[in-house]
Design a protein around this motif. Structure first.
Motif, PDB file in Angstrom:
ATOM      1  N   ARG A   7       0.812  -1.220   0.000  1.00  0.00           N
ATOM      2  CA  ARG A   7       0.000   0.000   0.000  1.00  0.00           C
ATOM      3  C   ARG A   7       0.842   1.266   0.000  1.00  0.00           C
ATOM      4  N   LEU A   8       1.875   1.298   0.820  1.00  0.00           N
ATOM      5  CA  LEU A   8       2.656   2.525   1.001  1.00  0.00           C
ATOM      6  C   LEU A   8       3.979   2.530   0.249  1.00  0.00           C
ATOM      7  N   GLY A   9       4.310   1.430  -0.389  1.00  0.00           N
ATOM      8  CA  GLY A   9       5.595   1.339  -1.071  1.00  0.00           C
ATOM      9  C   GLY A   9       6.670   0.806  -0.133  1.00  0.00           C
ATOM     10  N   GLU A  10       6.877   1.513   0.970  1.00  0.00           N
ATOM     11  CA  GLU A  10       7.797   1.081   2.013  1.00  0.00           C
ATOM     12  C   GLU A  10       7.261   1.503   3.368  1.00  0.00           C
ATOM     13  N   ILE A  11       7.596   0.734   4.387  1.00  0.00           N
ATOM     14  CA  ILE A  11       7.347   1.134   5.760  1.00  0.00           C
ATOM     15  C   ILE A  11       8.670   1.021   6.514  1.00  0.00           C
ATOM     16  N   VAL A  12       8.708   1.602   7.691  1.00  0.00           N
ATOM     17  CA  VAL A  12       9.948   1.639   8.463  1.00  0.00           C
ATOM     18  C   VAL A  12      10.111   0.359   9.279  1.00  0.00           C
ATOM     19  N   GLY A  13      11.264  -0.269   9.137  1.00  0.00           N
ATOM     20  CA  GLY A  13      11.585  -1.451   9.921  1.00  0.00           C
ATOM     21  C   GLY A  13      12.806  -1.190  10.782  1.00  0.00           C
ATOM     22  N   ALA A  14      12.911  -1.897  11.905  1.00  0.00           N
ATOM     23  CA  ALA A  14      14.049  -1.724  12.799  1.00  0.00           C
ATOM     24  C   ALA A  14      14.468  -3.064  13.383  1.00  0.00           C
TER      25      ALA A  14
END
Length: 278
Positions: A212-219
């Protein structure tokens, strides 16, 4: 040492009366967090820091408070500039812990947008430098040379801003930036905020593909021995310090150290492949 070991490094500092330590930030952090830090005599250290990756502001403060007669230091540079581009140390570094310092006298610097237009003061852009110490080009790679050196300016690939005092603040590598639903998320900013939390030993932030967003933040986070944290606690602690879209939506707590290259830098590509199977 043939292999990095913080305990061994502290032993050598005490035995040899080492006056300056320079390495990647992870090394300084591991020395300060090592149980032998309080047991070893580190009073000879006049300087501690290095480069290879940005020192997070919390680490600058920790070094300043931990050295009885010394101060933190850092430098930023590239192979293509034959050494440092900026330097920061001592009281100036403590006053501006997010800055890698002023540009050295042998270089000129400017910030440009994606169309190579110079950006107004205070705004972020790609850091470009020129001067006698910059390479003329890459050996037998004319296309790479033409891409990196345009109009006499070498394009570093680093996003930065420059304040009214001429101090450079690195924001992130252009390639490391996460584009979440049209919003730019700089991994270094998120990492710096997570390092402020108690019990965090190592952290690497990266983009995770999302339909949906292309990328999300991962940690990916490694906690210090004896520390505990849940994903809910992490996100709650970051609220008010980061915009909501910058708070990690995928979190991995790992029991082993993050993968590094021979220089001690985290290798995010290998980390992503192991976590995402990409």
């Amino acid at each position: 040492t043939y292999k990095w070991d913080a305990g061994r490094a502290l032993e050598l500092v005490e035995r040899e009366g080492v006056t300056n330590f320079s390495g990647v930030p992870t090394m300084s952090r591991e020395m300060l967090m090592h149980p032998d830090w309080e047991k070893r005599n580190t009073s000879t250290l006049a300087g501690m820091g290095g480069g290879g990756a940005p020192l997070q502001p919390d680490l600058v403060e920790k070094i300043d408070k931990s050295l009885s007669g010394g101060a933190p230091s850092t430098g930023y540079g590239l192979t293509e500039t034959h050494g440092i581009v900026t330097a920061n140390s001592g009281s100036l570094y403590v006053a501006k812990p997010s800055s890698c310092g002023r540009v050295v006298p042998t270089l000129e610097a400017k910030l440009v947008d994606e169309f190579d237009n110079e950006v107004p003061p205070g705004e972020t852009g790609e850091l470009c430098v020129r001067g006698a110490i910059v390479i003329k080009g890459y050996l037998n790679r004319p296309e790479a040379t033409a891409d990196a050196i345009r109009g006499g300016w070498f394009h570093t690939g680093d996003v930065a801003r420059i304040d009214e005092d001429g101090f450079v603040f690195l924001v992130d590598r252009i390639k490391d930036m996460v584009l979440r639903g049209g919003e730019n998320v700089y991994c270094s900013e998120v990492e710096a905020a997570i390092y402020e939390l108690d019990g965090v030993a190592e952290v690497a932030v990266f983009g995770v593909p999302d339909d949906r967003l292309g990328e999300i933040v991962g940690a990916a986070i490694v906690l210090a021995p004896g520390a505990s944290m849940t994903e809910e606690q992490l996100c709650s602690a970051l609220e008010g310090h980061l915009a909501k879209f910058k708070i990690p939506e995928r979190v991995w707590f790992l029991n082993e150290a993050l993968p590094r290259n021979a220089n001690g830098k985290f290798v995010k590509r290998d980390l992503k492949e192991s976590l995402l199977g990409a």
